[in-house]
Design a protein around this motif. Structure first.
Motif, PDB file in Angstrom:
ATOM      1  N   GLU A  10      22.248 -15.126 -16.641  1.00 20.39           N
ATOM      2  CA  GLU A  10      22.394 -14.948 -15.192  1.00 20.39           C
ATOM      3  C   GLU A  10      22.716 -16.275 -14.504  1.00 20.39           C
ATOM      4  OE1 GLU A  10      19.752 -13.275 -11.397  1.00 20.39           O
ATOM      5  OE2 GLU A  10      18.986 -13.117 -13.432  1.00 20.39           O
ATOM      6  N   ASN A  11      21.996 -17.335 -14.891  1.00 19.48           N
ATOM      7  CA  ASN A  11      22.237 -18.654 -14.305  1.00 19.48           C
ATOM      8  C   ASN A  11      23.619 -19.181 -14.660  1.00 19.48           C
ATOM      9  OD1 ASN A  11      19.720 -18.718 -13.100  1.00 19.48           O
ATOM     10  ND2 ASN A  11      18.739 -19.814 -14.781  1.00 19.48           N
ATOM     11  N   TYR A  12      24.044 -18.944 -15.909  1.00 22.81           N
ATOM     12  CA  TYR A  12      25.373 -19.385 -16.342  1.00 22.81           C
ATOM     13  C   TYR A  12      26.464 -18.694 -15.524  1.00 22.81           C
ATOM     14  CZ  TYR A  12      29.541 -19.740 -19.292  1.00 22.81           C
ATOM     15  OH  TYR A  12      30.822 -19.945 -19.750  1.00 22.81           O
ATOM     16  N   LEU A  13      26.364 -17.376 -15.391  1.00 29.27           N
ATOM     17  CA  LEU A  13      27.371 -16.637 -14.636  1.00 29.27           C
ATOM     18  C   LEU A  13      27.370 -17.047 -13.165  1.00 29.27           C
ATOM     19  CD1 LEU A  13      27.014 -13.036 -16.154  1.00 29.27           C
ATOM     20  CD2 LEU A  13      28.892 -14.657 -16.505  1.00 29.27           C
ATOM     21  N   ASP A  14      26.184 -17.242 -12.601  1.00 24.34           N
ATOM     22  CA  ASP A  14      26.096 -17.656 -11.187  1.00 24.34           C
ATOM     23  C   ASP A  14      26.783 -19.004 -10.984  1.00 24.34           C
ATOM     24  OD1 ASP A  14      24.791 -15.372 -10.467  1.00 24.34           O
ATOM     25  OD2 ASP A  14      22.786 -16.267 -10.340  1.00 24.34           O
ATOM     26  N   ARG A  15      26.586 -19.911 -11.929  1.00 26.90           N
ATOM     27  CA  ARG A  15      27.183 -21.247 -11.817  1.00 26.90           C
ATOM     28  C   ARG A  15      28.708 -21.158 -11.913  1.00 26.90           C
ATOM     29  NH1 ARG A  15      24.457 -23.207 -15.541  1.00 26.90           N
ATOM     30  NH2 ARG A  15      25.996 -23.552 -17.201  1.00 26.90           N
ATOM     31  N   ILE A  16      29.186 -20.348 -12.856  1.00 30.91           N
ATOM     32  CA  ILE A  16      30.627 -20.145 -13.015  1.00 30.91           C
ATOM     33  C   ILE A  16      31.216 -19.538 -11.739  1.00 30.91           C
ATOM     34  CG2 ILE A  16      32.358 -18.736 -14.220  1.00 30.91           C
ATOM     35  CD1 ILE A  16      31.476 -20.825 -16.090  1.00 30.91           C
ATOM     36  N   LEU A  17      30.575 -18.496 -11.243  1.00 32.85           N
ATOM     37  CA  LEU A  17      31.120 -17.751 -10.108  1.00 32.85           C
ATOM     38  C   LEU A  17      31.044 -18.547  -8.809  1.00 32.85           C
ATOM     39  CD1 LEU A  17      29.798 -14.194 -11.008  1.00 32.85           C
ATOM     40  CD2 LEU A  17      32.150 -15.037 -11.160  1.00 32.85           C
ATOM     41  N   LYS A  18      30.099 -19.447  -8.709  1.00 33.92           N
ATOM     42  CA  LYS A  18      30.025 -20.308  -7.530  1.00 33.92           C
ATOM     43  C   LYS A  18      31.282 -21.174  -7.441  1.00 33.92           C
ATOM     44  CE  LYS A  18      26.976 -23.671  -5.246  1.00 33.92           C
ATOM     45  NZ  LYS A  18      25.712 -24.448  -5.364  1.00 33.92           N
ATOM     46  N   GLN A  19      31.726 -21.691  -8.582  1.00 31.56           N
ATOM     47  CA  GLN A  19      32.948 -22.501  -8.591  1.00 31.56           C
ATOM     48  C   GLN A  19      34.187 -21.629  -8.387  1.00 31.56           C
ATOM     49  OE1 GLN A  19      33.325 -25.950  -8.735  1.00 31.56           O
ATOM     50  NE2 GLN A  19      35.393 -25.318  -8.173  1.00 31.56           N
ATOM     51  N   VAL A  20      34.197 -20.441  -9.002  1.00 28.46           N
ATOM     52  CA  VAL A  20      35.316 -19.516  -8.817  1.00 28.46           C
ATOM     53  C   VAL A  20      35.468 -19.170  -7.341  1.00 28.46           C
ATOM     54  CG1 VAL A  20      36.108 -17.155  -9.276  1.00 28.46           C
ATOM     55  CG2 VAL A  20      35.258 -18.582 -11.158  1.00 28.46           C
ATOM     56  N   ASN A  21      34.351 -18.977  -6.670  1.00 33.10           N
ATOM     57  CA  ASN A  21      34.362 -18.665  -5.246  1.00 33.10           C
ATOM     58  C   ASN A  21      35.074 -19.780  -4.462  1.00 33.10           C
ATOM     59  OD1 ASN A  21      32.973 -18.658  -2.369  1.00 33.10           O
ATOM     60  ND2 ASN A  21      32.639 -16.629  -3.227  1.00 33.10           N
ATOM     61  N   LYS A  22      34.772 -21.028  -4.799  1.00 27.14           N
ATOM     62  CA  LYS A  22      35.414 -22.171  -4.120  1.00 27.14           C
ATOM     63  C   LYS A  22      36.913 -22.184  -4.384  1.00 27.14           C
ATOM     64  CE  LYS A  22      31.311 -25.180  -4.273  1.00 27.14           C
ATOM     65  NZ  LYS A  22      30.719 -26.410  -4.857  1.00 27.14           N
ATOM     66  N   TRP A  23      37.306 -21.914  -5.633  1.00 33.60           N
ATOM     67  CA  TRP A  23      38.726 -21.903  -5.971  1.00 33.60           C
ATOM     68  C   TRP A  23      39.455 -20.771  -5.265  1.00 33.60           C
ATOM     69  CZ3 TRP A  23      37.384 -22.720 -11.792  1.00 33.60           C
ATOM     70  CH2 TRP A  23      37.330 -24.081 -12.057  1.00 33.60           C
ATOM     71  N   LEU A  24      38.804 -19.616  -5.131  1.00 32.59           N
ATOM     72  CA  LEU A  24      39.420 -18.499  -4.420  1.00 32.59           C
ATOM     73  C   LEU A  24      39.661 -18.848  -2.951  1.00 32.59           C
ATOM     74  CD1 LEU A  24      37.383 -15.517  -5.914  1.00 32.59           C
ATOM     75  CD2 LEU A  24      39.864 -15.788  -6.087  1.00 32.59           C
ATOM     76  N   LEU A  25      38.709 -19.544  -2.356  1.00 39.45           N
ATOM     77  CA  LEU A  25      38.842 -19.923  -0.948  1.00 39.45           C
ATOM     78  C   LEU A  25      40.030 -20.847  -0.716  1.00 39.45           C
ATOM     79  CD1 LEU A  25      35.166 -20.496   0.293  1.00 39.45           C
ATOM     80  CD2 LEU A  25      36.827 -18.871   1.221  1.00 39.45           C
ATOM     81  N   THR A  26      40.323 -21.687  -1.699  1.00 36.30           N
ATOM     82  CA  THR A  26      41.416 -22.643  -1.555  1.00 36.30           C
ATOM     83  C   THR A  26      42.706 -22.146  -2.210  1.00 36.30           C
ATOM     84  OG1 THR A  26      40.650 -23.822  -3.538  1.00 36.30           O
ATOM     85  CG2 THR A  26      39.851 -24.618  -1.421  1.00 36.30           C
ATOM     86  N   GLY A  27      42.671 -20.934  -2.772  1.00 34.67           N
ATOM     87  CA  GLY A  27      43.861 -20.399  -3.425  1.00 34.67           C
ATOM     88  C   GLY A  27      44.240 -21.147  -4.684  1.00 34.67           C
TER      89      GLY A  27
END
Length: 208
Positions: A63-80
């Protein structure tokens, strides 16, 4: 004379779409890891999401691993900055990639010369499309080869050269591709918001 109008939903914002897509990746990853037996079934519990029951991990480390990955993915999505996410399932013993679950990330282009505004996509329609993809992932067990060896997984992110990539967490790596002569592909459903469109497919090793 006063008139009343029915309230209309505004088009989803970039942030709202980003959160929706990030959440989808979370549930898609959990569904794949459960359905393909990467983690024991006892590690998952049922929750209600998108109008259906989905399984999500109870393993704190995962759960912690996926949350950490997705937190960064979220940032990349925001910036395209992100163009594709891949969940690769690998043989623990041979390190051979067995499956690649690929999610292409595209921005929805608005017509520049249209006088009429693009119709707003209802959230219920977005959720229905996500629901269909998750159901399709579940149904893939009927045709994907049985995995009878211990496996591990890796998540790959394909980004633009200008993307801000945390060097301590993300490194350039092998694409974990399956040789073309031994690869079969199945296109899955897609879903879109007013901002993003996600195209999904799975490639799997076929030794037949």
């Amino acid at each position: 004379m006063a008139t009343s109008q029915a309230p209309t939903r505004q088009a989803i914002t970039l942030k709202g779409s980003t959160n929706l897509v990030t959440e989808f990746f979370k549930y898609a990853a959990n569904t794949i890891l459960f359905q393909r037996g990467v983690y024991p079934s006892d590690d998952f519990h049922m929750v209600k999401k998108y109008g259906q029951t989905v399984l999500i991990t109870q393993d704190l480390a995962l759960e912690n691993y996926l949350d950490r990955i997705l937190k960064q993915v979220n940032k990349w999505l925001l910036t395209g900055s992100v163009t594709q996410l891949v969940l690769a399932i690998i043989s623990k013993d041979t390190r051979l990639p067995l499956e690649r679950w690929v999610f292409d990330v595209n921005l929805v282009e608005q017509p520049a010369d249209s006088a009429e505004p693009t119709p707003v996509k209802p959230e219920s329609e977005i959720q229905a499309e996500i629901r269909y993809i998750l159901k399709q992932i579940v149904s893939t067990v009927t045709f994907l080869p049985i995995i009878d060896t211990p496996t591990v997984f890796n998540i790959l992110a394909y980004t633009h050269d200008s993307a801000d990539v945390p060097a301590d967490e993300w490194v350039d790596t092998d694409p974990l591709a399956i040789e073309a002569s031994k690869s079969q592909q199945v296109k899955l459903r897609s879903f879109s918001t007013d901002v993003h469109r996600i195209e999904a497919m799975v490639a799997y090793r076929y030794e037949g």
